[in-house]
Design an enzyme around this catalytic site. Structure first.
Site, PDB file in Angstrom:
ATOM      1  N   ASN A 211      17.069 -39.190 -14.087  1.00 17.85           N
ATOM      2  CA  ASN A 211      15.998 -38.242 -13.797  1.00 17.85           C
ATOM      3  C   ASN A 211      16.375 -36.799 -14.143  1.00 17.85           C
ATOM      4  OD1 ASN A 211      13.323 -37.609 -12.530  1.00 17.85           O
ATOM      5  ND2 ASN A 211      14.638 -36.408 -11.188  1.00 17.85           N
TER       6      ASN A 211
ATOM      7  N   TRP B  60       6.885 -38.198  -4.014  1.00 17.48           N
ATOM      8  CA  TRP B  60       6.431 -37.664  -5.306  1.00 17.48           C
ATOM      9  C   TRP B  60       5.637 -38.718  -6.077  1.00 17.48           C
ATOM     10  CZ3 TRP B  60       5.935 -32.958  -7.198  1.00 17.48           C
ATOM     11  CH2 TRP B  60       6.655 -31.915  -6.624  1.00 17.48           C
TER      12      TRP B  60
ATOM     13  N   GLU C 243      11.291 -38.690  -2.621  1.00 11.88           N
ATOM     14  CA  GLU C 243      11.056 -39.109  -4.004  1.00 11.88           C
ATOM     15  C   GLU C 243       9.972 -40.185  -4.061  1.00 11.88           C
ATOM     16  OE1 GLU C 243      12.339 -37.633  -6.743  1.00 11.88           O
ATOM     17  OE2 GLU C 243      13.107 -36.230  -5.241  1.00 11.88           O
TER      18      GLU C 243
ATOM     19  N   TRP D 191       3.428 -31.222 -24.340  1.00 12.24           N
ATOM     20  CA  TRP D 191       4.038 -32.254 -23.497  1.00 12.24           C
ATOM     21  C   TRP D 191       3.533 -33.654 -23.813  1.00 12.24           C
ATOM     22  CZ3 TRP D 191       0.601 -34.961 -20.471  1.00 12.24           C
ATOM     23  CH2 TRP D 191      -0.618 -34.350 -20.179  1.00 12.24           C
TER      24      TRP D 191
ATOM     25  N   TRP E  50       5.791 -34.999 -16.835  1.00  8.44           N
ATOM     26  CA  TRP E  50       5.778 -34.140 -18.016  1.00  8.44           C
ATOM     27  C   TRP E  50       5.056 -32.826 -17.740  1.00  8.44           C
ATOM     28  CZ3 TRP E  50       8.360 -33.856 -22.435  1.00  8.44           C
ATOM     29  CH2 TRP E  50       9.167 -34.941 -22.778  1.00  8.44           C
TER      30      TRP E  50
ATOM     31  N   TRP F 196       1.091 -23.605 -28.570  1.00  3.73           N
ATOM     32  CA  TRP F 196       2.054 -24.666 -28.849  1.00  3.73           C
ATOM     33  C   TRP F 196       2.401 -24.671 -30.336  1.00  3.73           C
ATOM     34  CZ3 TRP F 196       4.012 -26.732 -24.613  1.00  3.73           C
ATOM     35  CH2 TRP F 196       3.233 -26.813 -23.450  1.00  3.73           C
TER      36      TRP F 196
END
Length: 469
Positions: free
Chosen positions: A341, A277, A274, A359, A382, A305
């Site tokens: 999360n 990331w 993590e 987003w 996102w 969208w």
């Protein structure tokens, strides 16, 4: 002893601060400076929650510096102009600072460095907030990584665990014109943030306490527990990492001392991934600076969208969608400045796929309300959920909020905590209360009697839009 400016930004700490430690090692008296210049961050100037955290983080740092006999010099204005003023006032002979990686700030830092060096002032820069700087890792063909797994395999092998830079026991008193922290006006006029501080303690000491609590408890079982929002199964270090109150090197170094079972070692590896990331997000924002505002996958530039709908967006923001797990997450965010999360992914999927809003609408709301709002993590997170980024979940992966809550909050403790009007419903019904509208109206008359969109129909519409892209 000659002075040197130590420009603090995302390294608001005295321990393991390479710029501060090196200035002292080079024989300078460090002048610790924070310059507040949100305008230099453009459209992504810090949001309200971040500014509130910054207020208390600076207060904590100020106290730590004063306890060592020194002073934190606070300024507001254009960074270059304020640094040049302070250099003249203190007759500083050098400038030290840790790197930041947001595109506009990288360009700003380059201008500062060039101006100081033209004036004959030495400049030294350091990696203060990452394990590996974004330009240090590349594919075999010399290009940036776009997939996490090979990136992290390379990055985790590329960095070396160094000894911690010591915090100074004494700091010199400084004569320079500065502001009080309150003069920066970081706290919102309406104290909606007041409830945050029963959950958080900004500053180095708060970061160290959380790290110790994680090492003594949640690290064992992390891989599974991190998905359960009704408990503290994660480190919750993200706001402290963003403001540099703790460094990833400190976290790695402390966790390396743990004596864990074989299963615990697997949990620790997952936790470290993590951190990986986070590193990957900074790698992407450095190499693809437009990704803060534009799809990394250009195929989605033609995606259908939905037109922005202020009412539906407001219902999502305030936790009034009629989908309990979504509403619980959005209310947790509003009341604590943080969201679990797993729930972040659920609420993001609902916005981008069931409501089919771009987003960026979600990224903007998180930016303003998250205490750990971090441009690299926020943008890539996102884009990952929306399916528009590098190494993203495919768009057709649409989280079902009912099955997600049944799986990860099976006793509905998380939902009932943040959506207390549903506490009287039988637990199986809490996940989809619209299935018994009469009971819902009787038990929770103020809660929406039906979800704002049908989950099945909106999923089908999202997949149809995906097929037309």
């Amino acid at each position: 002893m000659a002075n040197a400016l130590v420009w603090l930004r995302r390294d608001l700490r005295l321990h393991d601060n390479p710029a501060l430690a090196q200035a002292i090692a080079d024989g300078y008296a460090p002048v610790l400076v924070y310059v507040h210049a949100p305008e230099e961050e453009g459209a992504w100037a810090p949001g309200a929650a971040s500014l509130a955290w910054l207020h208390f983080s600076l207060l904590s740092l100020h106290r730590d510096i004063e306890a060592r006999g020194g002073r934190l010099v606070i300024a507001r204005g254009a960074s270059l102009a304020e640094l040049e003023r302070l250099q003249r006032e203190t007759r500083a002979e050098a400038l030290y600072f840790g790197n930041v990686y947001e595109p506009l700030l990288q360009a700003r830092d380059a201008r500062v460095q060039q101006a100081f060096e033209r004036s004959g002032i030495a400049v030294k820069r350091f990696n203060a907030s990452l394990l590996v700087e974004p330009w240090q890792v590349q594919t075999g063909s010399g290009t940036p990584y776009k997939v996490f797994t090979p990136f992290w395999r390379n990055a985790s092998a590329a960095f070396s665990l160094r000894a911690e830079y010591p915090a100074p026991s004494r700091l010199p008193s400084v004569e320079a014109v500065g502001l009080g922290i309150e003069q920066l006006g970081l706290l919102p006029a309406i104290a909606w943030h007041a409830g945050f501080w029963s959950h958080w303690r900004p500053g180095e000491e708060g970061a160290r306490e959380l790290l110790e609590a994680f090492c003594e408890g949640a690290v064992e079982g992390y891989k599974e527990q991190r998905n359960l929002p009704d408990r503290t199964g994660t480190s919750k270090l993200s706001p402290h990492l963003h403001f540099g109150e703790i460094s990833p090197q400190q976290i790695w170094r402390r966790t390396a001392t743990l004596r864990l079972s074989e299963t615990g070692q697997a949990d620790l590896a997952h936790f470290r991934s993590e951190l990986g990331w986070r590193e990957f997000s900074y790698h992407l924002i450095h190499h693809f600076p437009d990704s803060t505002d534009h799809n990394l996958n250009p195929q989605f530039d033609r995606f259908d969208w939905a037109e922005p709908d202020a009412e539906s967006l407001a219902r999502w923001q305030r936790g009034r969608t009629g989908i309990p797990i979504v509403d619980a997450g959005m209310r947790e965010l509003w009341h604590t400045g943080w969201m679990h999360n797993r729930v972040r992914m659920i609420v993001a999927s609902f916005l981008c796929k069931n409501l089919r809003h771009h987003w960026l609408h979600g990224a903007r709301w998180f930016w303003d309300t998250l205490l750990d709002a971090d441009l690299a993590n926020n943008s890539q997170g996102w884009q990952w959920t929306a399916g528009t980024g590098c190494d993203a979940a495919p768009y057709f992966r649409i989280f079902n909020p009912v099955s997600q809550s049944e799986k990860f909050d099976p006793q509905a403790r998380y939902i009932k905590r943040w959506v207390p009007e549903l506490q009287q419903l039988p637990t199986p019904l809490v996940f989809a209360p619209w299935q018994r509208p009469e009971l819902l109206r009787h038990s929770a008359p103020e809660y929406p009697v039906a979800p704002m969109v049908d989950l099945g129909e909106s999923r089908a519409a999202a997949l149809a839009a995906y097929s037309r892209r």
